[in-house]
Design a protein around this motif. Structure first.
Motif, PDB file in Angstrom:
ATOM      1  N   SER A 104     -19.280 -52.146 -63.185  1.00 22.13           N
ATOM      2  CA  SER A 104     -19.116 -50.943 -62.365  1.00 22.13           C
ATOM      3  C   SER A 104     -17.915 -51.070 -61.434  1.00 22.13           C
ATOM      4  N   ILE A 105     -17.225 -49.964 -61.247  1.00 21.92           N
ATOM      5  CA  ILE A 105     -16.073 -49.926 -60.340  1.00 21.92           C
ATOM      6  C   ILE A 105     -16.596 -49.755 -58.917  1.00 21.92           C
ATOM      7  N   THR A 106     -16.394 -50.764 -58.082  1.00 24.31           N
ATOM      8  CA  THR A 106     -16.825 -50.694 -56.689  1.00 24.31           C
ATOM      9  C   THR A 106     -15.678 -51.115 -55.770  1.00 24.31           C
ATOM     10  N   PRO A 107     -15.680 -50.646 -54.520  1.00 18.00           N
ATOM     11  CA  PRO A 107     -14.615 -51.028 -53.579  1.00 18.00           C
ATOM     12  C   PRO A 107     -14.544 -52.538 -53.362  1.00 18.00           C
ATOM     13  N   GLU A 108     -15.699 -53.203 -53.345  1.00 16.64           N
ATOM     14  CA  GLU A 108     -15.721 -54.647 -53.112  1.00 16.64           C
ATOM     15  C   GLU A 108     -15.027 -55.388 -54.255  1.00 16.64           C
ATOM     16  N   ARG A 109     -15.338 -55.026 -55.485  1.00 13.42           N
ATOM     17  CA  ARG A 109     -14.719 -55.675 -56.635  1.00 13.42           C
ATOM     18  C   ARG A 109     -13.230 -55.353 -56.730  1.00 13.42           C
ATOM     19  N   ALA A 110     -12.866 -54.130 -56.331  1.00 15.33           N
ATOM     20  CA  ALA A 110     -11.466 -53.705 -56.410  1.00 15.33           C
ATOM     21  C   ALA A 110     -10.576 -54.465 -55.431  1.00 15.33           C
ATOM     22  N   LYS A 111     -11.178 -55.219 -54.522  1.00 15.47           N
ATOM     23  CA  LYS A 111     -10.386 -56.046 -53.611  1.00 15.47           C
ATOM     24  C   LYS A 111      -9.853 -57.292 -54.306  1.00 15.47           C
ATOM     25  N   VAL A 112     -10.503 -57.716 -55.395  1.00 19.52           N
ATOM     26  CA  VAL A 112     -10.121 -58.983 -56.036  1.00 19.52           C
ATOM     27  C   VAL A 112      -9.640 -58.820 -57.475  1.00 19.52           C
ATOM     28  N   VAL A 113      -9.984 -57.700 -58.121  1.00 22.55           N
ATOM     29  CA  VAL A 113      -9.484 -57.427 -59.469  1.00 22.55           C
ATOM     30  C   VAL A 113      -9.030 -55.982 -59.538  1.00 22.55           C
ATOM     31  N   ASP A 114      -8.317 -55.651 -60.597  1.00 23.01           N
ATOM     32  CA  ASP A 114      -7.889 -54.269 -60.812  1.00 23.01           C
ATOM     33  C   ASP A 114      -8.776 -53.647 -61.874  1.00 23.01           C
ATOM     34  N   PHE A 115      -8.914 -52.322 -61.821  1.00 28.33           N
ATOM     35  CA  PHE A 115      -9.734 -51.599 -62.785  1.00 28.33           C
ATOM     36  C   PHE A 115      -8.931 -50.507 -63.471  1.00 28.33           C
ATOM     37  N   SER A 116      -9.307 -50.234 -64.719  1.00 24.41           N
ATOM     38  CA  SER A 116      -8.774 -49.080 -65.416  1.00 24.41           C
ATOM     39  C   SER A 116      -9.477 -47.829 -64.903  1.00 24.41           C
ATOM     40  N   VAL A 117      -9.009 -46.669 -65.353  1.00 27.35           N
ATOM     41  CA  VAL A 117      -9.791 -45.460 -65.147  1.00 27.35           C
ATOM     42  C   VAL A 117     -11.097 -45.638 -65.918  1.00 27.35           C
ATOM     43  N   PRO A 118     -12.172 -44.942 -65.543  1.00 27.73           N
ATOM     44  CA  PRO A 118     -13.472 -45.178 -66.174  1.00 27.73           C
ATOM     45  C   PRO A 118     -13.460 -44.951 -67.683  1.00 27.73           C
ATOM     46  N   TYR A 119     -14.079 -45.890 -68.415  1.00 28.70           N
ATOM     47  CA  TYR A 119     -14.195 -45.746 -69.862  1.00 28.70           C
ATOM     48  C   TYR A 119     -15.617 -45.376 -70.278  1.00 28.70           C
ATOM     49  N   ALA A 120     -16.601 -45.580 -69.376  1.00 31.57           N
ATOM     50  CA  ALA A 120     -18.005 -45.269 -69.668  1.00 31.57           C
ATOM     51  C   ALA A 120     -18.760 -45.196 -68.345  1.00 31.57           C
ATOM     52  N   VAL A 121     -20.066 -45.001 -68.429  1.00 34.79           N
ATOM     53  CA  VAL A 121     -20.909 -44.925 -67.228  1.00 34.79           C
ATOM     54  C   VAL A 121     -22.173 -45.741 -67.446  1.00 34.79           C
ATOM     55  N   ILE A 122     -22.827 -46.064 -66.342  1.00 35.22           N
ATOM     56  CA  ILE A 122     -24.107 -46.765 -66.399  1.00 35.22           C
ATOM     57  C   ILE A 122     -25.021 -46.201 -65.312  1.00 35.22           C
ATOM     58  N   THR A 123     -26.286 -46.044 -65.643  1.00 37.86           N
ATOM     59  CA  THR A 123     -27.274 -45.550 -64.694  1.00 37.86           C
ATOM     60  C   THR A 123     -28.094 -46.723 -64.170  1.00 37.86           C
ATOM     61  N   ILE A 124     -28.253 -46.780 -62.861  1.00 34.94           N
ATOM     62  CA  ILE A 124     -29.061 -47.811 -62.222  1.00 34.94           C
ATOM     63  C   ILE A 124     -30.394 -47.189 -61.824  1.00 34.94           C
ATOM     64  N   MET A 125     -31.489 -47.857 -62.152  1.00 39.49           N
ATOM     65  CA  MET A 125     -32.802 -47.279 -61.876  1.00 39.49           C
ATOM     66  C   MET A 125     -33.828 -48.359 -61.565  1.00 39.49           C
ATOM     67  N   VAL A 126     -34.939 -47.930 -60.969  1.00 40.12           N
ATOM     68  CA  VAL A 126     -36.080 -48.806 -60.718  1.00 40.12           C
ATOM     69  C   VAL A 126     -37.177 -48.439 -61.710  1.00 40.12           C
ATOM     70  N   GLY A 127     -37.790 -49.464 -62.313  1.00 42.74           N
ATOM     71  CA  GLY A 127     -38.859 -49.229 -63.268  1.00 42.74           C
ATOM     72  C   GLY A 127     -40.039 -50.142 -63.016  1.00 42.74           C
ATOM     73  N   GLY A 128     -41.168 -49.793 -63.611  1.00 46.15           N
ATOM     74  CA  GLY A 128     -42.371 -50.601 -63.464  1.00 46.15           C
ATOM     75  C   GLY A 128     -43.533 -49.978 -64.222  1.00 46.15           C
ATOM     76  N   PRO A 129     -44.711 -50.564 -64.147  1.00 41.47           N
ATOM     77  CA  PRO A 129     -45.890 -50.034 -64.842  1.00 41.47           C
ATOM     78  C   PRO A 129     -46.312 -48.660 -64.306  1.00 41.47           C
ATOM     79  N   LYS A 130     -46.888 -47.865 -65.188  1.00 40.16           N
ATOM     80  CA  LYS A 130     -47.297 -46.512 -64.805  1.00 40.16           C
ATOM     81  C   LYS A 130     -48.357 -46.510 -63.711  1.00 40.16           C
ATOM     82  N   ASN A 131     -49.167 -47.549 -63.631  1.00 41.76           N
ATOM     83  CA  ASN A 131     -50.257 -47.566 -62.644  1.00 41.76           C
ATOM     84  C   ASN A 131     -49.807 -47.980 -61.244  1.00 41.76           C
TER      85      ASN A 131
END
Length: 264
Positions: A104-131
């Motif tokens: 993921s492109i983040t400001p913290e990471r961009a301080k130490v490496v360079d990034f291209s324009v976005p090539y894809a996306v990722i969704t971050i989520m919380v999961g667990g048992p239905k109960n």
């Protein structure tokens, strides 16, 4: 030595140093082509993005993106398998030329490496048992939640779920195993990892609890590489416009990339 002569020599030395630095910055693209291969760091063991198929061969959207990248660059692909935590350190240590690893492109990471324009996306989520009732970060108070170390999941969940006990794993594969074997019941990861958990342990009745955030993914490379950066950005834009990156994403993730990404 007269003062003006010393000053002149100092200026010449500075100019020569600057010239050499410019050459060094501009040379990585040429070095890759001269070597005839591009070393791409990929975090293997990430369902849908990068994993071993039935024949134990690398597969996934990041793997096919890297294959297309090398093909268009006109060189062979050398995959450098890494953990999530080692993605940026591997690049900084010059053990890889670029990183294509659901980073993921983040400001913290961009301080130490360079990034291209976005090539894809990722969704971050919380999961667990239905109960187990979980609708937001407050419901994580007093609960153990597993996640992968040095990811945006780690950063985001650590900041928002201050009352939770966070259990960190070195890679997605270990996180998935911990969920399947019951070491933890709740996790922060991606829909693709949730799908793998459900596949391996259907009896646990796992589900998505709430979406945390969508992140743009970028191809990472070392800073001060203007020619390499220009080539990579042009490559990403071209392969969005011709539909190749979207086709790769649909093949593995079952959905199209957002228009905000493909219309760059």
């Amino acid at each position: 030595m007269k003062l003006n002569q010393l000053f002149a020599r100092t200026c010449i030395a500075a100019l020569l140093t600057a010239g050499l630095a410019h050459v060094a910055m501009a040379d990585q693209l040429d070095d890759i082509k001269k070597a005839g291969k591009v070393r791409v760091a990929i975090a293997m063991g990430t369902p849908l993005f990068s994993f071993a198929d039935a024949n134990l061969q690398p597969a996934g959207s990041d793997v096919e993106t890297a294959e297309q990248f090398a093909k268009d660059l006109g060189v062979k692909l050398e995959i450098v398998p890494v953990t999530n935590a080692a993605r940026i350190p591997t690049l900084q240590a010059n053990r890889a030329d670029v990183v294509i690893a659901d980073l993921s492109i983040t400001p913290e990471r961009a301080k130490v490496v360079d990034f291209s324009v976005p090539y894809a996306v990722i969704t971050i989520m919380v999961g667990g048992p239905k109960n187990i009732q979980i609708k937001d970060y407050n419901d994580l108070n007093g609960k153990r939640i597993g996640l992968t170390r040095a990811t945006v999941n780690d950063t985001l969940t650590t900041a928002q779920a201050k009352g939770a006990e966070i259990v960190r794993y070195e890679d997605d594969a270990t996180l998935i195993t911990s969920m399947v074997t019951g070491q933890v019941e709740i996790f922060s990861s991606t829909p693709s990892n949730l799908a793998e958990m459900i596949k391996r342990a259907p009896g646990k009745n796992l589900e998505l609890k709430f979406a945390q955030k969508d992140f743009d993914l970028g191809i990472a490379f070392n800073q001060n590489q203007p020619r390499l950066k220009e080539w990579i950005n042009n490559w990403v834009v071209t392969n969005h416009r011709n539909g190749k990156l979207d086709a790769i994403y649909v093949k593995f993730h079952g959905r199209h990339l957002p228009a905000a990404i493909t219309k760059q």
